[in-house]
Design a protein around this motif. Structure first.
Motif, short mmCIF file in Angstrom:
data_model
loop_
_atom_site.label_atom_id
_atom_site.label_comp_id
_atom_site.label_asym_id
_atom_site.label_seq_id
_atom_site.Cartn_x
_atom_site.Cartn_y
_atom_site.Cartn_z
N ASN A 183 18.77 13.22 -18.25
CA ASN A 183 18.57 13.55 -16.85
C ASN A 183 19.85 14.11 -16.25
OD1 ASN A 183 15.97 12.54 -16.95
ND2 ASN A 183 16.55 10.53 -16.19
N ASP A 184 19.69 14.92 -15.23
CA ASP A 184 20.86 15.46 -14.54
C ASP A 184 21.51 14.34 -13.73
OD1 ASP A 184 20.41 17.90 -15.72
OD2 ASP A 184 19.30 18.71 -14.02
N GLU B 114 28.81 12.24 -23.68
CA GLU B 114 28.17 12.68 -22.45
C GLU B 114 29.03 13.77 -21.82
OE1 GLU B 114 26.59 10.90 -18.18
OE2 GLU B 114 27.75 9.63 -19.52
N VAL C 195 29.07 16.54 -18.53
CA VAL C 195 28.49 17.03 -17.28
C VAL C 195 28.99 18.45 -17.05
CG1 VAL C 195 28.48 16.76 -14.76
CG2 VAL C 195 28.25 14.76 -16.23
N LYS D 224 23.79 24.07 -19.55
CA LYS D 224 23.15 22.88 -20.13
C LYS D 224 22.15 23.30 -21.21
CE LYS D 224 20.07 19.04 -19.14
NZ LYS D 224 19.30 18.31 -18.13
N ARG E 33 24.42 16.90 -19.11
CA ARG E 33 23.79 16.69 -17.80
C ARG E 33 24.33 17.75 -16.83
NH1 ARG E 33 24.48 10.45 -16.34
NH2 ARG E 33 22.60 10.83 -15.13
#
Length: 99
Positions: free
Chosen positions: A2-3, A60, A62, A75, A87
């Motif tokens: 999920n963002d 992870e 971003v 992404k 994300r």
């Protein structure tokens, strides 16, 4: 994955659990404003930087831009290249600065 919202990202930064943050805006945009701890890799240069990012495939990550459009492309691209935990920062740096 999920963002991520700017609120969640700020909380993670505050408690020392921030993910890797990649700013996919152009260099001049990054020079005007940036999220602390982020690294600037303009969207158009991502394919050339894949080797340098190889170690992040399991971490992870971003991605962000000004409003979320370019980072959505980043992404999708990184996910296609085998990055498993990418994300997008919802609303980009604009939302981050307003929050």
């Amino acid at each position: 994955m999920n963002d991520i919202t700017s609120t969640e990202l700020k909380e993670r930064q505050a408690n020392g659990t921030a993910p890797v943050i990649i700013d996919v805006r152009e260099t001049w945009e990054n020079e005007e404003s940036r999220i602390e701890g982020s690294q600037n890799i303009p969207l158009g240069t991502l394919p050339q930087k894949l080797d340098e990012l190889e170690e992040l495939k399991e971490q992870e990550v971003v991605v962000h831009c000004k409003g979320g459009g370019r980072s959505a492309s980043a992404k999708a691209y990184l996910s296609q290249q085998g990055f498993q935990k990418v994300r997008n920062l919802i609303g980009g740096i604009q939302a981050y600065q307003q929050g």
